[in-house]
Design a protein around this motif. Sequence first.
Motif, PDB file in Angstrom:
ATOM      1  N   ARG A 198      32.266  35.957  74.689  1.00 60.69           N
ATOM      2  CA  ARG A 198      31.606  37.006  75.069  1.00 60.69           C
ATOM      3  C   ARG A 198      31.499  38.106  74.075  1.00 60.69           C
ATOM      4  O   ARG A 198      32.336  38.364  73.196  1.00 60.69           O
ATOM      5  N   PRO A 199      30.470  39.171  74.317  1.00 61.59           N
ATOM      6  CA  PRO A 199      30.690  40.267  73.304  1.00 61.59           C
ATOM      7  C   PRO A 199      31.753  41.101  73.260  1.00 61.59           C
ATOM      8  O   PRO A 199      32.339  41.396  74.349  1.00 61.59           O
ATOM      9  N   GLY A 200      32.150  41.563  72.031  1.00 67.61           N
ATOM     10  CA  GLY A 200      33.219  42.265  71.896  1.00 67.61           C
ATOM     11  C   GLY A 200      33.430  42.833  70.550  1.00 67.61           C
ATOM     12  O   GLY A 200      32.349  43.059  69.881  1.00 67.61           O
ATOM     13  N   GLY A 201      34.512  43.017  70.076  1.00 67.89           N
ATOM     14  CA  GLY A 201      34.865  43.417  68.877  1.00 67.89           C
ATOM     15  C   GLY A 201      34.645  42.355  67.447  1.00 67.89           C
ATOM     16  O   GLY A 201      34.068  41.344  67.815  1.00 67.89           O
ATOM     17  N   ARG A 202      35.262  43.118  66.329  1.00 63.85           N
ATOM     18  CA  ARG A 202      34.988  41.928  65.078  1.00 63.85           C
ATOM     19  C   ARG A 202      35.709  40.516  65.408  1.00 63.85           C
ATOM     20  O   ARG A 202      35.029  39.673  64.727  1.00 63.85           O
ATOM     21  N   THR A 203      36.923  40.376  66.061  1.00 62.84           N
ATOM     22  CA  THR A 203      37.511  39.267  66.342  1.00 62.84           C
ATOM     23  C   THR A 203      36.542  38.390  67.013  1.00 62.84           C
ATOM     24  O   THR A 203      36.612  37.202  66.877  1.00 62.84           O
ATOM     25  N   ALA A 204      35.903  38.834  68.293  1.00 69.13           N
ATOM     26  CA  ALA A 204      35.048  37.899  69.135  1.00 69.13           C
ATOM     27  C   ALA A 204      33.963  37.483  68.363  1.00 69.13           C
ATOM     28  O   ALA A 204      33.448  36.365  68.434  1.00 69.13           O
ATOM     29  N   ARG A 205      33.229  38.429  67.295  1.00 68.53           N
ATOM     30  CA  ARG A 205      31.999  37.880  66.809  1.00 68.53           C
ATOM     31  C   ARG A 205      32.416  37.220  65.549  1.00 68.53           C
ATOM     32  O   ARG A 205      31.643  36.184  65.290  1.00 68.53           O
ATOM     33  N   THR A 206      33.598  37.257  64.904  1.00 70.98           N
ATOM     34  CA  THR A 206      33.984  36.415  64.120  1.00 70.98           C
ATOM     35  C   THR A 206      34.300  34.833  64.658  1.00 70.98           C
ATOM     36  O   THR A 206      33.605  33.619  64.205  1.00 70.98           O
ATOM     37  N   ALA A 207      34.949  34.900  65.866  1.00 63.39           N
ATOM     38  CA  ALA A 207      34.901  33.456  66.840  1.00 63.39           C
ATOM     39  C   ALA A 207      33.580  32.716  66.974  1.00 63.39           C
ATOM     40  O   ALA A 207      33.545  31.584  66.876  1.00 63.39           O
ATOM     41  N   GLU A 208      32.774  33.620  67.583  1.00 69.07           N
ATOM     42  CA  GLU A 208      31.520  33.447  67.674  1.00 69.07           C
ATOM     43  C   GLU A 208      30.827  32.464  66.595  1.00 69.07           C
ATOM     44  O   GLU A 208      30.000  31.397  66.615  1.00 69.07           O
ATOM     45  N   ALA A 209      30.792  33.192  65.341  1.00 68.49           N
ATOM     46  CA  ALA A 209      30.244  32.781  64.402  1.00 68.49           C
ATOM     47  C   ALA A 209      31.062  31.216  63.912  1.00 68.49           C
ATOM     48  O   ALA A 209      30.098  30.444  63.400  1.00 68.49           O
ATOM     49  N   VAL A 210      32.294  31.369  63.923  1.00 67.90           N
ATOM     50  CA  VAL A 210      32.839  30.119  63.647  1.00 67.90           C
ATOM     51  C   VAL A 210      32.762  28.780  64.600  1.00 67.90           C
ATOM     52  O   VAL A 210      32.157  27.703  63.844  1.00 67.90           O
ATOM     53  N   LEU A 211      32.513  29.292  65.952  1.00 69.67           N
ATOM     54  CA  LEU A 211      31.952  28.145  66.839  1.00 69.67           C
ATOM     55  C   LEU A 211      30.774  27.597  66.587  1.00 69.67           C
ATOM     56  O   LEU A 211      30.334  26.328  66.891  1.00 69.67           O
ATOM     57  N   ASP A 212      29.768  28.503  66.432  1.00 69.18           N
ATOM     58  CA  ASP A 212      28.328  28.329  66.332  1.00 69.18           C
ATOM     59  C   ASP A 212      28.243  27.415  64.914  1.00 69.18           C
ATOM     60  O   ASP A 212      27.629  26.401  64.863  1.00 69.18           O
ATOM     61  N   ALA A 213      28.939  27.808  63.942  1.00 72.29           N
ATOM     62  CA  ALA A 213      28.959  27.056  62.892  1.00 72.29           C
ATOM     63  C   ALA A 213      29.581  25.460  62.828  1.00 72.29           C
ATOM     64  O   ALA A 213      29.006  24.359  62.359  1.00 72.29           O
TER      65      ALA A 213
END
Length: 207
Positions: free
Chosen positions: A20-35
């Motif tokens: 879900r959209p959120g702060g930097r931690t959420a964006r980092t998690a999304e990038a890692v899971l996408d990768a």
Amino acid sequence: MRDQPADQAKQLRADAATRRPGGRTARTAEAVLDATITELGAVGYAALRIETVAERAGVNRATIYRRWGDKPSLVAAAFTARQAEVSPPADTGDLYEDLLSFLREVRRGFDSPWITALIKETGPRTADDDGLRQALDKIWPARFHLSREIFVRAVERGDLPAGVDPDFLVQATAGPLYFRWLMLGHPLTDDFLRHTAALVIAGARRS
């Protein structure tokens, strides 16, 4: 005693929340899971390396180890993040329609390169595939716990006899799709899904 599949289902929903959209931690998690998903689709589970995932995601590999701990946990979290349903399956009030919805979900999974990679690498449980099995052991029990609700509800409505085994019926429903697609290489047509759903229901009502 704690209901482990239910606990795992809750954890799946918690992990999915990192999308879900959120702060930097959420964006980092999304990038890692996408990768992770991209790497799975490209090289499969055995060849997947956390270092490569970190590079693709633009993060330090220590970030991945700190958040997910190991490759099996990372892959399980990535799988969860890409699932459309981490809640009980559709409840139409009709067992046949519920089963068709479930079977279509399974079929959609076979269209995903990363799911295909996981399935094709799965074989008999051996010491050589401990990592993959660890990942699958985090994924399937919780998914089965959700899917079995189709049959639990059917028993409560009186559509199936009280003595049926919901876990067995989930396996009996999904199993033909895996065999037809993985072993025979045949398409999973709408007719095949309908026949499978009808056969499972007929068998369950005779049990």
